[in-house]
Scaffold this motif. Sequence first.
Motif, short mmCIF file in Angstrom:
data_model
loop_
_atom_site.label_atom_id
_atom_site.label_comp_id
_atom_site.label_asym_id
_atom_site.label_seq_id
_atom_site.Cartn_x
_atom_site.Cartn_y
_atom_site.Cartn_z
N GLU A 184 0.83 -1.20 0.00
CA GLU A 184 0.00 0.00 0.00
C GLU A 184 0.87 1.26 0.00
N ASP A 249 -6.71 -2.76 -4.25
CA ASP A 249 -5.97 -3.58 -3.30
C ASP A 249 -6.63 -4.96 -3.22
N ARG A 368 4.38 -5.13 9.07
CA ARG A 368 3.20 -4.96 9.93
C ARG A 368 3.39 -5.73 11.23
MG LIG Z 1 -2.38 -3.80 1.92
#
Ligand SMILES: [Mg+2]
Length: 473
Positions: A184, A249, A368
């Motif tokens: 992203e 996405d 993440r």
């Molecule tokens: Mg993503």
Amino acid sequence: MDQGFEKIPNNWHEQMINLLAERIVVVDHDGTILYINEAYCEFLGTTVKHAVNRPVQEVIENTRMHIVAKTGQKELAALHPINGSEMIANRFPIIEDGKIVGAVGSVMFRTPEEWRMYKTKIQGLVEELKYYKTKLEKELKSKYQFNDLIGKSSTFLATKKLAERISRSNSSVLLIGDSGTGKELFAHAIHNSSMRASLSFVAINCASIPEHLLESELFGYDDGAFTGAKKGGKKGQFEIADNGTLFLDEIGDMPLSMQSKLLRVLQEKEVQRVGGQRSISVDVRIIAATHRDLEKLVEEGKFRQDLYYRLNVIKLEIPPLIERKEDIPLISQSLLKKLERKFYRKGIELSAEVEERLMRHSWPGNIRELENVLERSINVIDGKTIEVVHLPLYLRDMEPESNFTNIATTLNNQLTPKTPLPIFSLKETLARAERDAILNALELTNGNKLEAAKLLEIGKTSFYEKCKLYAIK
Ligand SMILES: [Mg+2]
Ligand SMILES: Nc1ncnc2c1ncn2[C@@H]1O[C@H](COP(=O)(O)OP(=O)(O)OP(=O)(O)O)[C@@H](O)[C@H]1O
């Protein structure tokens, strides 16, 4: 008269004036009325015929027009009581060749209340407009730049460089990468360094929108397309992203039926709203992303091959963290800074042991996961240093580091063909090779120096000397 005004026919002038100002009066230098419109006369209870050519003070009570025609000082939004009610007056001198020749005045709103109401109403609307404008701008403008993409490993830098290079093109981009690798962020950064940067960036998550809503979300709908449809219809994301970028996405999760519709739009560069007849042409750059293996999905018949080719014009593979472990300290630092801002903390650091564990973990959830680990730790520390006890259990329970795993990681990292070796002087290169060979041999022999020396076909003394030289214990 200014150039251009004479093009307006004379008989338009009065209409123009009356349309633009409700009540208007024009006086000469002495304050004699040269012109007054019907609306004003009606309000004053007189007629145009009666008013023109008379001194303004005799026609309009409390007027100051004759004064403005003398002083040349304009008066804006002045309160002007007439017929027992307060009016708001604007009075301007008329200047010709530097001399005051007369004045023009207009009155608006019979009462200041009317004015206040107007003002509050407009102000409210202006504020509301400002609010929606910034909200929309925030939503439509992507936030991240290439500078926000942290990493100095050669694999990462190569990807970043390629992404920067292709951002100026209009071709579709397919971002492939495991979960949490930064797809992203890349999409944002690409848009922001493209020529479309000042225009909208619209992101849509194909996995999180219910299948039956996806079509109207993407293409919009026309009035009465279905029960509950908004009156007047609604723009779809394609229309909203017109001239900008549309980020699709989780494209791998798009249902097959939608894939065909998407493909048609991409080929024809036109959308048709649900329930609509019209074709609306759109100019949108597509960036698609997925953590799925699209080629496998194509083989399994779950993803249209033709759509895959359409999207796959430029493919960017974002390397997982395990392939760029050397970036972990740098990324951790930048994430810590971000988290410090979020938690109003300062000077948070990692203990050496924590850093070492972060380096050894395989990070299936990539950045993440790293971010989550750090956030969790910040929540449980008392002081400023994150220690092993603050880490989640699975990192706390890691095997303690052995020198050899470390060596193996170093070696593996250096032997990965994707990471070109840095250039050192020949002498240093030879020394490094020698040291690496010794470490390698020690690893194979479980630390038995005699056996390692044998493997390397050198004498025991020479082996010990070299170990001392390279600080190998
Ligand atoms: Mg993503
Ligand atoms: N290179 C980077 N430098 C700093 N932070 C990064 C970087 N890449 C990703 N991040 C951070 O990691 C998190 C995950 O990134 P992002 O949402 O872009 O991943 P993703 O690839 O889209 O993951 P998913 O497939 O799960 O959607 C974000 O909070 C992002 O800010």
